[in-house]
Structures are given as C-alpha cells and as structure tokens.
Design an enzyme around this catalytic site. Sequence first.
Site, PDB file in Angstrom:
ATOM      1  N   HIS A  31      47.616  39.512  40.612  1.00  0.00           N
ATOM      2  CA  HIS A  31      48.769  40.208  41.228  1.00  0.00           C
ATOM      3  C   HIS A  31      48.141  40.498  42.961  1.00  0.00           C
ATOM      4  O   HIS A  31      49.187  40.250  42.912  1.00  0.00           O
ATOM      5  CB  HIS A  31      48.550  41.724  41.027  1.00  0.00           C
ATOM      6  CG  HIS A  31      48.682  41.491  38.695  1.00  0.00           C
ATOM      7  ND1 HIS A  31      47.282  41.819  39.009  1.00  0.00           N
ATOM      8  CD2 HIS A  31      49.513  41.679  38.131  1.00  0.00           C
ATOM      9  CE1 HIS A  31      47.662  42.121  36.758  1.00  0.00           C
ATOM     10  NE2 HIS A  31      48.929  41.616  36.624  1.00  0.00           N
ATOM     11  N   HIS A  81      41.127  45.892  37.150  1.00  0.00           N
ATOM     12  CA  HIS A  81      40.264  45.035  38.107  1.00  0.00           C
ATOM     13  C   HIS A  81      39.743  45.821  39.313  1.00  0.00           C
ATOM     14  O   HIS A  81      39.521  47.012  39.361  1.00  0.00           O
ATOM     15  CB  HIS A  81      40.997  44.367  39.160  1.00  0.00           C
ATOM     16  CG  HIS A  81      42.696  43.328  39.089  1.00  0.00           C
ATOM     17  ND1 HIS A  81      41.716  41.580  38.419  1.00  0.00           N
ATOM     18  CD2 HIS A  81      43.456  43.092  39.130  1.00  0.00           C
ATOM     19  CE1 HIS A  81      42.501  41.273  38.340  1.00  0.00           C
ATOM     20  NE2 HIS A  81      44.027  41.875  38.516  1.00  0.00           N
ATOM     21  N   ASP A  85      37.643  42.637  42.604  1.00  0.00           N
ATOM     22  CA  ASP A  85      39.093  41.110  42.867  1.00  0.00           C
ATOM     23  C   ASP A  85      39.197  41.333  43.825  1.00  0.00           C
ATOM     24  O   ASP A  85      40.270  40.050  44.153  1.00  0.00           O
ATOM     25  CB  ASP A  85      39.321  41.488  41.184  1.00  0.00           C
ATOM     26  CG  ASP A  85      38.387  41.665  40.458  1.00  0.00           C
ATOM     27  OD1 ASP A  85      37.057  40.812  40.523  1.00  0.00           O
ATOM     28  OD2 ASP A  85      38.697  42.408  39.094  1.00  0.00           O
TER      29      ASP A  85
END
Length: 129
Positions: A31, A81, A85
């Site tokens: 993302h 996350h 991350d």
Amino acid sequence: EVEKNRPTFAEIFYKPASVTVNCGDLMFSGHMLQMILFVLIINHYGRQCFQVSKCVHLFIVTIALLLCIAQSCVILMARHHYTSDIIVAAYVTPLLWYFYNNAIHKEDMKPNHERIAKRLLGTQSLNQQ
C-alpha cells in the site's frame, strides 16, 4: 487470546497470512509502495503532464505527500502493518525509483531480438534463416 494467534518469528516468513485479518504482506507494505510511487510519479511527470505552473505543481506534490503521510498513519492505526513495514517501503521505493531512472542505461532497456530468438528458439540468428 491474541498471544496464541501471534505467529512465531519463522512463520512470519513462510506462513501465508489470512486475507480476512490483514492484507497479506509480510514485511513490505505494498500500500505504501503504491502511494510513494504515486508521489514520485506526480513529482517527476506531473508538471509536464498537467501543464501547470511550478507553484501549482508544488502544491499538487505537497497534497500528494500529505495524503501519503495520512495513509501511513491510517495503515498503522488499522494495524494492517507494523511500523517497520512502512519505514522499509518509504526507504526502498525511492531507491528503486532512483535505480530505474538513473542506474539502468537506456540501451539496456531495449530488447535484443537476436539474443531472445537464440535463447527461446535455439536459433543462431533471425537473419541467417
């Protein structure tokens, strides 16, 4: 109950994550990669693409950057996350962008049809046939 569902350190790398619990990325936030790539593309191509002044382009890039920061906060708040991350994505994505735009020579990106034909078809040359 949360502790017994928590994966071990080894399982983080080989056990597929549940799509219902999180997005499935185990280390690198896809993302954030997409959002950072969006900011980099707008920064690099936006002024020419939208044909706007430098001031308007800077405003658009600033808005995109603020959206990127907001998305990182939302991802962390949703617990999809870990913070690492997001940090790894924020570090690796610009490096990949730089490598693609600067380190790879333009002639290396052009396909070598002779080499492709030799490898796939086992032929010596397209001109020799």
